[in-house]
Design an enzyme around this catalytic site. Structure first.
Site, short mmCIF file in Angstrom:
data_model
loop_
_atom_site.label_atom_id
_atom_site.label_comp_id
_atom_site.label_asym_id
_atom_site.label_seq_id
_atom_site.Cartn_x
_atom_site.Cartn_y
_atom_site.Cartn_z
N HIS A 64 0.83 -1.20 0.00
CA HIS A 64 0.00 0.00 0.00
C HIS A 64 0.87 1.26 0.00
O HIS A 64 2.08 1.20 0.21
CB HIS A 64 -0.92 0.02 1.22
CG HIS A 64 -2.07 -0.92 1.12
ND1 HIS A 64 -1.97 -2.26 1.44
CD2 HIS A 64 -3.35 -0.73 0.72
CE1 HIS A 64 -3.14 -2.85 1.25
NE2 HIS A 64 -4.00 -1.94 0.82
N LYS A 94 -0.57 4.79 4.54
CA LYS A 94 -1.57 3.91 5.15
C LYS A 94 -1.18 3.61 6.59
O LYS A 94 -0.04 3.24 6.88
CB LYS A 94 -1.71 2.60 4.37
CG LYS A 94 -2.81 1.70 4.92
CD LYS A 94 -3.09 0.54 3.99
CE LYS A 94 -4.12 -0.42 4.59
NZ LYS A 94 -5.43 0.22 4.82
#
Length: 254
Positions: free
Chosen positions: A157, A161
């Site tokens: 990600h 995040k």
């Protein structure tokens, strides 16, 4: 037929902006409220590009939205865990069905809110990932695990995040570990990658004698979550049940 009235928490966030644009354009939906940490009192269209369409007034909390006379059938929450802990139970107490994509909650929190929904006769959804492709990845991976006992998960990600491993990876891990039936699966390792240039990606890699199998999902755009969120909003109002997985919504068991 009356549109589904939605109040959106995390409306100015990365996913929230995408959902706001979708909700003001989607037939059968009305974005009646927006909750964000900043921009209170302003029209959402001043903060988020809505394709020339008007938006609702931004409020700092669900309580402010309700005190101002706001009405909603569904809360869509894509904020952060700290804010969600305040917003979600307040919505349930106001008989607003929660559709939650926020992750990072402690074990047992979503189960508590699910019990609150059932007590009030509300539907609700606490789903780590609303991308239809991820739902299918989990379904396919669970089937493959019957034949490939050795498996690992890699989730990748964007650098900002907050949670690692992701809620989606943990959900995939849990499904694989309990899905082997009498084959006593070992714990499934999860590897997390956080780098600039990534958005949301997950691989489930199986290894067997002389072969490997990789099931991969890529979501380069946060628009991937829109169809699943809209489908779930309809489902919670129609079925008045609680879901923890998009598969429960898309493939309901009788």
């Amino acid at each position: 037929m009356q549109p589904i009235r939605v109040v959106l928490a995390g409306a100015t966030g990365k996913v929230g902006q995408v959902l706001a644009r979708a909700l003001v354009q989607e037939p059968g939906f009305a974005l009646t409220g927006a909750i964000a940490r900043q921009g209170g009192g302003r029209n959402l269209a001043e903060l988020v590009p809505l394709g020339g369409r008007p938006g609702p007034t931004v409020h700092g909390s669900l309580e402010e939205f309700l005190a101002a006379g706001g009405e909603a059938d569904v809360l869509v929450d894509f904020s952060v865990a700290e804010a969600g802990r305040r917003t979600i139970p307040a919505a349930i107490e106001a008989s607003i069905a929660p559709v939650v994509g926020t992750t990072g909650f402690q074990p047992g929190e979503t189960e508590t809110w699910a019990a609150m929904c059932r007590k009030r006769g509300l539907g609700g959804a606490f789903i780590a990932n609303y991308a239809v492709g991820i739902m299918l990845l989990m379904r396919f991976a669970e089937e493959a695990h019957r034949f490939f006992p050795d498996v690992e998960i890699i989730e990748m990600h964007h650098k900002t995040k907050l949670d690692a491993p992701s809620g989606t990876a943990l959900r995939t891990k849990a499904r694989l570990e309990r899905g082997r039936g009498d084959l006593a699966a070992a714990e499934v390792p999860v590897h997390s990658v956080r780098l600039p240039g990534l958005v949301a990606h997950q691989e489930v890699i199986f290894g067997g004698l002389g072969q490997t199998l990789t099931i991969r999902h890529d979501a380069p755009s946060r628009e991937a979550y829109v169809p699943g969120v809209l489908m779930t909003c309809r489902w919670v109002l129609r079925e008045k049940r609680v879901a923890f997985d998009l598969e429960e919504v898309a493939f309901p068991r009788t």
